[in-house]
Scaffold this motif. Sequence first.
Motif, short mmCIF file in Angstrom:
data_model
loop_
_atom_site.label_atom_id
_atom_site.label_comp_id
_atom_site.label_asym_id
_atom_site.label_seq_id
_atom_site.Cartn_x
_atom_site.Cartn_y
_atom_site.Cartn_z
N MET A 1 0.85 -1.06 -0.03
CA MET A 1 0.18 0.10 0.03
C MET A 1 0.85 1.21 0.05
O MET A 1 1.89 1.27 0.59
N ALA A 2 0.51 2.36 -0.73
CA ALA A 2 1.35 3.52 -0.88
C ALA A 2 0.08 4.52 -0.94
O ALA A 2 -0.88 4.52 -1.16
N VAL A 3 0.63 5.81 -0.62
CA VAL A 3 -0.19 6.96 -0.51
C VAL A 3 0.32 8.07 -1.44
O VAL A 3 1.66 8.28 -1.33
N ASP A 4 -0.12 8.55 -2.35
CA ASP A 4 0.25 9.54 -3.46
C ASP A 4 0.23 11.03 -2.84
O ASP A 4 -0.33 11.18 -1.49
N GLY A 5 0.78 11.98 -3.51
CA GLY A 5 0.91 13.32 -3.23
C GLY A 5 -0.60 13.92 -2.96
O GLY A 5 -0.71 15.13 -2.27
N SER A 6 -1.52 13.47 -3.52
CA SER A 6 -2.96 13.98 -3.60
C SER A 6 -3.69 13.33 -2.26
O SER A 6 -4.86 13.39 -2.28
N GLY A 7 -3.19 12.21 -1.51
CA GLY A 7 -3.76 11.39 -0.72
C GLY A 7 -4.37 10.24 -0.98
O GLY A 7 -5.13 9.51 -0.42
N ARG A 8 -4.34 9.91 -2.17
CA ARG A 8 -5.08 8.72 -2.84
C ARG A 8 -4.08 7.43 -2.19
O ARG A 8 -2.95 7.60 -2.03
N PHE A 22 -7.94 4.13 -4.11
CA PHE A 22 -8.72 4.64 -3.18
C PHE A 22 -8.80 6.31 -2.96
O PHE A 22 -7.48 6.71 -2.82
N GLY A 23 -9.52 7.12 -2.74
CA GLY A 23 -9.59 8.29 -2.25
C GLY A 23 -9.14 8.11 -0.90
O GLY A 23 -9.16 7.44 -0.12
N ALA A 28 -13.76 4.42 -3.47
CA ALA A 28 -13.07 3.55 -4.71
C ALA A 28 -13.15 4.44 -5.95
O ALA A 28 -13.99 4.85 -6.22
N LEU A 29 -12.01 4.71 -6.58
CA LEU A 29 -11.65 5.47 -7.61
C LEU A 29 -11.35 4.84 -8.91
O LEU A 29 -11.87 4.95 -9.92
N LYS A 76 -7.03 9.91 -12.36
CA LYS A 76 -8.13 8.93 -12.00
C LYS A 76 -7.70 7.69 -12.99
O LYS A 76 -8.23 6.81 -12.82
N SER A 77 -6.88 8.12 -14.11
CA SER A 77 -6.68 6.82 -14.57
C SER A 77 -5.31 6.65 -14.96
O SER A 77 -4.47 7.31 -14.69
#
Length: 79
Positions: A1-8, A22-23, A28-29, A76-77
């Motif tokens: 699991m990881a979190v990106d710079g936008s918090g996703r 995921f947001g 679920a995104l 998102k893609s």
Amino acid sequence: MAVDGSGRIVVADIYNNRIQVFGATGDALLAFGSYGSGPGQFYYPSGVAVDGSGNIVVADIYNNRIQVLATTTDRKSVV
């Protein structure tokens, strides 16, 4: 699991051979990938990270490789 710079939240879904996104609130995104050895396909994706450019980096264990997946500008893609 990881979190990106936008918090996703980016999750390696090992048993379904896919990556899920995921947001920050858990909505679920996106889900992408399938079983196989082609680009964007996985065979036991066991680890995931997000680099400084927002690319999703996947440890694809049984394909013996690392895949780097570039995200598009809508975030998102995945290409």
